[in-house]
Design a protein around this motif. Sequence first.
Motif, PDB file in Angstrom:
ATOM      1  N   CYS A  57     125.775  47.021  -0.538  1.00 41.51           N
ATOM      2  CA  CYS A  57     126.072  47.825  -1.737  1.00 41.51           C
ATOM      3  C   CYS A  57     124.852  47.873  -2.647  1.00 41.51           C
ATOM      4  O   CYS A  57     124.491  48.936  -3.174  1.00 41.51           O
ATOM      5  CB  CYS A  57     127.259  47.236  -2.497  1.00 41.51           C
ATOM      6  SG  CYS A  57     128.866  47.489  -1.726  1.00 41.51           S
ATOM      7  N   GLN A  58     124.212  46.729  -2.831  1.00 39.66           N
ATOM      8  CA  GLN A  58     123.028  46.660  -3.686  1.00 39.66           C
ATOM      9  C   GLN A  58     121.884  47.491  -3.110  1.00 39.66           C
ATOM     10  O   GLN A  58     121.191  48.210  -3.849  1.00 39.66           O
ATOM     11  CB  GLN A  58     122.608  45.207  -3.868  1.00 39.66           C
ATOM     12  CG  GLN A  58     123.619  44.375  -4.657  1.00 39.66           C
ATOM     13  CD  GLN A  58     123.327  42.879  -4.614  1.00 39.66           C
ATOM     14  OE1 GLN A  58     122.462  42.429  -3.878  1.00 39.66           O
ATOM     15  NE2 GLN A  58     124.068  42.118  -5.401  1.00 39.66           N
ATOM     16  N   VAL A  85     122.003  47.805 -10.937  1.00 37.38           N
ATOM     17  CA  VAL A  85     120.719  48.468 -10.713  1.00 37.38           C
ATOM     18  C   VAL A  85     120.300  49.252 -11.948  1.00 37.38           C
ATOM     19  O   VAL A  85     119.128  49.266 -12.335  1.00 37.38           O
ATOM     20  CB  VAL A  85     120.800  49.399  -9.482  1.00 37.38           C
ATOM     21  CG1 VAL A  85     119.603  50.346  -9.432  1.00 37.38           C
ATOM     22  CG2 VAL A  85     120.870  48.583  -8.198  1.00 37.38           C
ATOM     23  N   SER A  86     121.271  49.898 -12.596  1.00 33.29           N
ATOM     24  CA  SER A  86     120.965  50.711 -13.778  1.00 33.29           C
ATOM     25  C   SER A  86     120.390  49.872 -14.912  1.00 33.29           C
ATOM     26  O   SER A  86     119.583  50.354 -15.715  1.00 33.29           O
ATOM     27  CB  SER A  86     122.224  51.434 -14.260  1.00 33.29           C
ATOM     28  OG  SER A  86     122.687  52.361 -13.294  1.00 33.29           O
ATOM     29  N   GLU A  87     120.793  48.608 -14.988  1.00 31.29           N
ATOM     30  CA  GLU A  87     120.292  47.728 -16.051  1.00 31.29           C
ATOM     31  C   GLU A  87     118.785  47.503 -15.958  1.00 31.29           C
ATOM     32  O   GLU A  87     118.128  47.219 -16.963  1.00 31.29           O
ATOM     33  CB  GLU A  87     121.018  46.380 -15.986  1.00 31.29           C
ATOM     34  CG  GLU A  87     122.501  46.464 -16.344  1.00 31.29           C
ATOM     35  CD  GLU A  87     123.207  45.143 -16.130  1.00 31.29           C
ATOM     36  OE1 GLU A  87     122.539  44.179 -15.687  1.00 31.29           O
ATOM     37  OE2 GLU A  87     124.426  45.065 -16.382  1.00 31.29           O
ATOM     38  N   LEU A 124     117.911  56.179 -18.035  1.00 31.10           N
ATOM     39  CA  LEU A 124     118.213  56.422 -16.627  1.00 31.10           C
ATOM     40  C   LEU A 124     119.377  55.535 -16.209  1.00 31.10           C
ATOM     41  O   LEU A 124     119.361  54.329 -16.444  1.00 31.10           O
ATOM     42  CB  LEU A 124     117.002  56.119 -15.751  1.00 31.10           C
ATOM     43  CG  LEU A 124     115.795  57.049 -15.899  1.00 31.10           C
ATOM     44  CD1 LEU A 124     114.687  56.618 -14.940  1.00 31.10           C
ATOM     45  CD2 LEU A 124     116.188  58.496 -15.632  1.00 31.10           C
ATOM     46  N   ARG A 125     120.371  56.156 -15.608  1.00 30.75           N
ATOM     47  CA  ARG A 125     121.543  55.397 -15.201  1.00 30.75           C
ATOM     48  C   ARG A 125     122.150  56.019 -13.954  1.00 30.75           C
ATOM     49  O   ARG A 125     122.256  57.246 -13.848  1.00 30.75           O
ATOM     50  CB  ARG A 125     122.582  55.354 -16.322  1.00 30.75           C
ATOM     51  CG  ARG A 125     123.787  54.483 -16.002  1.00 30.75           C
ATOM     52  CD  ARG A 125     124.682  54.310 -17.212  1.00 30.75           C
ATOM     53  NE  ARG A 125     125.808  53.439 -16.907  1.00 30.75           N
ATOM     54  CZ  ARG A 125     125.755  52.126 -16.881  1.00 30.75           C
ATOM     55  NH1 ARG A 125     124.610  51.518 -17.155  1.00 30.75           N
ATOM     56  NH2 ARG A 125     126.808  51.397 -16.594  1.00 30.75           N
ATOM     57  N   LEU A 126     122.537  55.169 -13.020  1.00 32.73           N
ATOM     58  CA  LEU A 126     123.211  55.625 -11.809  1.00 32.73           C
ATOM     59  C   LEU A 126     124.708  55.664 -12.093  1.00 32.73           C
ATOM     60  O   LEU A 126     125.344  54.616 -12.241  1.00 32.73           O
ATOM     61  CB  LEU A 126     122.896  54.675 -10.652  1.00 32.73           C
ATOM     62  CG  LEU A 126     123.243  55.142  -9.237  1.00 32.73           C
ATOM     63  CD1 LEU A 126     122.452  56.397  -8.874  1.00 32.73           C
ATOM     64  CD2 LEU A 126     122.935  54.044  -8.229  1.00 32.73           C
ATOM     65  N   PHE A 184     130.384  48.731  -4.819  1.00 33.13           N
ATOM     66  CA  PHE A 184     129.265  49.659  -4.959  1.00 33.13           C
ATOM     67  C   PHE A 184     129.097  50.095  -6.413  1.00 33.13           C
ATOM     68  O   PHE A 184     127.966  50.176  -6.926  1.00 33.13           O
ATOM     69  CB  PHE A 184     129.450  50.883  -4.073  1.00 33.13           C
ATOM     70  CG  PHE A 184     128.363  51.910  -4.242  1.00 33.13           C
ATOM     71  CD1 PHE A 184     127.077  51.667  -3.771  1.00 33.13           C
ATOM     72  CD2 PHE A 184     128.612  53.102  -4.904  1.00 33.13           C
ATOM     73  CE1 PHE A 184     126.063  52.602  -3.956  1.00 33.13           C
ATOM     74  CE2 PHE A 184     127.607  54.034  -5.093  1.00 33.13           C
ATOM     75  CZ  PHE A 184     126.333  53.788  -4.610  1.00 33.13           C
ATOM     76  N   SER A 185     130.204  50.366  -7.098  1.00 33.04           N
ATOM     77  CA  SER A 185     130.130  50.738  -8.517  1.00 33.04           C
ATOM     78  C   SER A 185     129.491  49.621  -9.340  1.00 33.04           C
ATOM     79  O   SER A 185     128.670  49.875 -10.233  1.00 33.04           O
ATOM     80  CB  SER A 185     131.526  51.061  -9.049  1.00 33.04           C
ATOM     81  OG  SER A 185     132.054  52.215  -8.419  1.00 33.04           O
TER      82      SER A 185
END
Length: 216
Positions: A143-144, A186-188, A194-196, A179-180
Motif C-alpha cells: 500500500c505504501q 505519503v501526503s504528509e 500537494l496531497r494524494l 491504502f487510504s
Amino acid sequence: DCQNVIEAVRRSIGNGGSAFELGCGHGLPACLLLRESVRRHTDSVVVFSDFNDFVLRDVTIPNALLNVCCSLYSQQDNDSVVDDASQVLLRQSIFAGGDWMGLSRKLSQNEVLLPASQSEKRVVHERFDVILASETTYTTESCQDTAYLMSEHLKVDIGVGLVATKRFYFGVGGGADAFSQAADKVSESQSPGLRLVVKTIQSYDTGNANIRDLLE
C-alpha cells in the motif's frame, strides 16, 4: 462523479499523453489505452511495469502486440500489420521489469527512453496522466509503495490514479482502508499544497465474497 477520470483518460491517449500500469500482468487496461492511441493516430506513451520479467515477455508483450494489431487491422488490411504493430510498441511503449522503486528513480532522473528513440532521446516524462494498479495493495508495505508511486508520478492537479483492490486482505494488513491511510502518510511528506486524495468510485459486493473497491 467520474469526470476527472474521463478527462484524464482522454489526455492519456491524446498527443503528449501518458499512462503507467503497476503490476500489469496481462496488462489489459494499459493495452486498451495503447490501442485507442493507435486508433486516434496520437503519440501517447504507455509504461507496462511488472516485477517479473517473464510475465512481461510471455504474457504482457504478446497481449499488447495483439491489441495493437487489431487496431491497425481495422485501418489497413495487409501483410505489414504485425511489423507495423511492432514499430508502434517500440515508439510508444516500455515494458519495465523489476522493482518499482528502481523504475521510479530512473523516471525521476530522466533515464527512461523509448526503445525506438535512442537517436532522438525521447525521454518518458516522470509524471503521468493516468496510473493504473490492480491487486497491488495486498500488504501494508505494498500500500505504501503504491501510494508513493502515485504521489511521485501523477501529474500535479490533473493526474488520476485508479486502484482496484479488495476491501480487506485478511492476515496481511492490506486493502482499501490501508491504502487510504498510506496515501495520507505519503501526503504528509509532500510539499505544502500537494496531497494524494483517495475516494471510492465503485464497490462490488456479491454478498458471498470479499468486497472489491475501485479507488480514485
